[in-house]
Scaffold this active site. Structure first.
Site, mmCIF file in Angstrom:
data_model
loop_
_atom_site.group_PDB
_atom_site.id
_atom_site.type_symbol
_atom_site.label_atom_id
_atom_site.label_comp_id
_atom_site.label_asym_id
_atom_site.label_seq_id
_atom_site.Cartn_x
_atom_site.Cartn_y
_atom_site.Cartn_z
ATOM 1 N N THR A 82 27.596 27.568 48.495
ATOM 2 C CA THR A 82 28.228 28.863 48.745
ATOM 3 C C THR A 82 28.428 29.616 47.437
ATOM 4 O O THR A 82 28.602 28.997 46.390
ATOM 5 C CB THR A 82 29.587 28.585 49.426
ATOM 6 O OG1 THR A 82 29.333 28.050 50.711
ATOM 7 C CG2 THR A 82 30.450 29.820 49.555
ATOM 8 N N ARG B 111 28.529 27.307 64.305
ATOM 9 C CA ARG B 111 29.547 26.722 63.424
ATOM 10 C C ARG B 111 29.921 27.747 62.335
ATOM 11 O O ARG B 111 29.060 28.326 61.690
ATOM 12 C CB ARG B 111 28.987 25.445 62.793
ATOM 13 C CG ARG B 111 29.941 24.738 61.834
ATOM 14 C CD ARG B 111 29.688 25.112 60.400
ATOM 15 N NE ARG B 111 30.592 24.439 59.474
ATOM 16 C CZ ARG B 111 30.721 24.765 58.198
ATOM 17 N NH1 ARG B 111 29.973 25.738 57.702
ATOM 18 N NH2 ARG B 111 31.567 24.149 57.422
ATOM 19 N N VAL B 112 31.209 27.948 62.157
ATOM 20 C CA VAL B 112 31.677 28.851 61.100
ATOM 21 C C VAL B 112 32.590 28.064 60.175
ATOM 22 O O VAL B 112 33.477 27.345 60.638
ATOM 23 C CB VAL B 112 32.430 30.060 61.707
ATOM 24 C CG1 VAL B 112 33.063 30.905 60.609
ATOM 25 C CG2 VAL B 112 31.475 30.911 62.544
ATOM 26 N N GLY B 113 32.352 28.191 58.879
ATOM 27 C CA GLY B 113 33.181 27.485 57.900
ATOM 28 C C GLY B 113 34.331 28.352 57.394
ATOM 29 O O GLY B 113 34.737 29.324 58.045
ATOM 30 N N ASP B 114 34.825 27.996 56.229
ATOM 31 C CA ASP B 114 35.994 28.689 55.673
ATOM 32 C C ASP B 114 35.662 30.029 55.019
ATOM 33 O O ASP B 114 36.508 30.920 54.947
ATOM 34 C CB ASP B 114 36.670 27.789 54.623
ATOM 35 C CG ASP B 114 35.709 27.424 53.490
ATOM 36 O OD1 ASP B 114 34.535 27.092 53.779
ATOM 37 O OD2 ASP B 114 36.124 27.479 52.316
ATOM 38 N N THR C 53 34.830 26.912 47.774
ATOM 39 C CA THR C 53 33.574 26.321 48.232
ATOM 40 C C THR C 53 33.820 24.846 48.496
ATOM 41 O O THR C 53 34.638 24.227 47.825
ATOM 42 C CB THR C 53 32.448 26.504 47.195
ATOM 43 O OG1 THR C 53 31.274 25.832 47.686
ATOM 44 C CG2 THR C 53 32.808 25.949 45.827
ATOM 45 N N GLY C 54 33.156 24.307 49.501
ATOM 46 C CA GLY C 54 33.370 22.900 49.821
ATOM 47 C C GLY C 54 33.213 22.668 51.311
ATOM 48 O O GLY C 54 32.606 23.483 52.012
ATOM 49 N N GLY D 245 33.960 23.157 54.613
ATOM 50 C CA GLY D 245 34.715 24.272 55.182
ATOM 51 C C GLY D 245 35.811 23.866 56.145
ATOM 52 O O GLY D 245 36.894 24.459 56.159
HETATM 53 N N1 ASP Z 1 32.474 26.153 52.470
HETATM 54 C C1 ASP Z 1 31.167 26.413 53.026
HETATM 55 C C2 ASP Z 1 31.201 26.177 54.509
HETATM 56 O O1 ASP Z 1 31.842 25.254 54.932
HETATM 57 C C3 ASP Z 1 30.105 25.541 52.436
HETATM 58 C C4 ASP Z 1 30.024 25.577 50.941
HETATM 59 O O2 ASP Z 1 31.001 25.877 50.260
HETATM 60 O O3 ASP Z 1 28.951 25.303 50.419
HETATM 61 O O4 ASP Z 1 30.521 26.893 55.217
#
Ligand code: ASP
Length: 297
Positions: free
Chosen positions: A159, A187-190, A209-210, A212
Site C-alpha cells: 500500500t 474485501r475491503v481493508g483499512d 499499511t499492514g 488491514g
Molecule cells: N492495509 C492494506 C489492506 O489491508 C494492505 C497493505 O497495507 O499493503 O488492504
C-alpha cells in the site's frame, strides 16, 4: 507561528530483508523532493498528499494503482482515502474497478459530493462521470511491483500513503491500495476507512499499511490521533502503541505520522517499510529494509 512544512511517504511495510528495493527507493526519493518543492512553494498539504499518492499509483512499483494485486476472481479492486485535517473533510473509494487513480477518485468524492465513501459500481460510475482516466486494458496496465516474487504477493504490504504539513500548519493524509493478492472479491481493508488506515485532524495526520483487518479492529489511525489529543502522548509513543495493538489483534505493518511540529515518524514491526520523509531545513531521507536510511536531498 508554524513549525514549517514536513512530509512523509510510504510504499508499504511488506519488505523482505535481503531483497532490493532500489527502484522503489529512487521513486520515493524523487517524489519526496517534488513534495518538498511544492510545500516550499506554498502548496496546500492536501494537494501534496494527493499528488504524491497518485504518482506512486502510476509508478507500478507498489501494490497500488498499476502495481495492484488481483483478487481470487482475477479482478483488481482499488481502495483509497484522503483527509484534510484543517476541515475534517474526507473522501474515499473502495472496491473501485477500472479507474487508474483511486486517490484522485477519493479526492473527487470529497470535493464534488456530500458523501465520504463510495464503493463498487457506484464508485466506478462516479469516477466515469467525473471524467477520471479509465483503465483501458487491465492486462497491459498492470505491473508486478519490485521485490515481489510469484506466490508472495499475499505477504506483501505494498500500500502507498502520504502525510504532509504545509507552511500554514495544515495537515493532510492519503492512502491507496490495490489490496492483497487472492483476496475475496469485495474485501475491503483499512486503507479507505477513515479512522482505520487514514486520518488527519488539526493535530496529527496518519497513513497506515499492514494487515488491514487488524488495523480496522484497532481503529488504528484514529486511535493514534486520540492518544495524542486526549492522552498528550508523543507522536512516536502513540505510533508504537498503535502498532503493538494491531499486532495483538493479529496484524503487522507500519505507520507514517506527522503532528503540528517536528519531523515525521515512520515506524513498522515488519522487516522494513519503503519510506521517505523530508522537513523544512532538515533534508530528505529514504529507506526500506530495517533502520538503514540515506539522505537524498
Ligand atoms: N492495509 C492494506 C489492506 O489491508 C494492505 C497493505 O497495507 O499493503 O488492504
Amino acid at each position: 507561528m508554524s513549525a514549517g512544512w514536513a512530509v512523509a511517504l510510504h510504499g508499504g511495510a511488506g519488505v523482505h530483508a535481503g531483497r532490493s528495493y532500489a527502484r522503489a527507493e529512487a521513486c520515493l526519493a524523487e517524489l519526496v523532493r517534488a513534495a518538498s518543492d511544492q510545500l516550499s512553494d506554498g502548496a496546500p498539504a492536501l494537494d501534496v498528499v494527493e499528488r504524491a499518492v497518485a504518482a506512486m499509483e502510476a509508478s507500478g512499483l507498489f501494490v497500488a494503482g498499476r502495481g495492484s494485486a488481483p483478487n481470487r476472481l482475477g479482478d483488481v479492486e482499488l481502495d483509497a482515502a484522503i483527509m484534510d485535517g484543517a476541515t475534517h473533510r474526507a473522501g474515499a473509494v473502495a472496491a473501485l474497478q477500472g479507474v487508474a487513480s483511486p486517490v484522485t477518485a477519493a479526492r473527487r468524492v470529497m470535493d464534488a459530493t456530500s458523501h465520504v465513501l463510495l464503493v463498487g459500481q457506484g464508485a466506478t460510475l462516479f469516477a466515469g462521470q467525473q471524467g477520471l482516466e479509465p483503465i483501458l486494458d487491465l492486462e497491459t496496465w498492470l505491473t508486478t511491483p519490485e521485490g515481489f516474487r510469484d506466490g508472495d504477493l499475499d505477504e506483501g504490504h505494498g500500500t502507498v500513503g502520504a502525510v504532509a504539513r504545509d507552511g500554514k500548519g495544515r495537515l493532510a493524509a492519503a492512502t491507496s491500495t490495490g489490496g492483497t493478492y487472492g483476496a475475496s472479491p469485495g474485501r475491503v481493508g483499512d486503507s479507505p476507512l477513515i479512522g482505520a488506515g487514514t486520518w488527519a485532524d488539526d493535530l496529527v495526520a496518519v497513513s497506515c499499511t499492514g494487515v488491514g483487518e487488524a488495523f480496522i479492529r484497532a481503529a488504528a489511525a484514529h486511535d493514534l490521533a486520540a492518544r495524542v489529543r486526549y492522552g498528550g502522548a508523543r507522536l512516536e509513543t502513540a505510533t508504537d502503541a498503535v502498532l503493538r495493538r494491531a499486532l495483538e489483534l493479529g496484524g503487522d505493518g507500519g505507520v507514517i505520522a506527522l503532528s503540528r511540529e517536528g519531523p515525521a515518524v515512520a515506524r513498522f514491526n515488519t522487516d522494513g517499510m519503503k519510506r521517505a520523509w523530508a522537513q523544512e531545513g532538515a533534508g530528505a531521507f529514504v529507506g526500506s529494509v530495517g533502520d538503514d536510511v540515506r539522505r537524498v536531498g
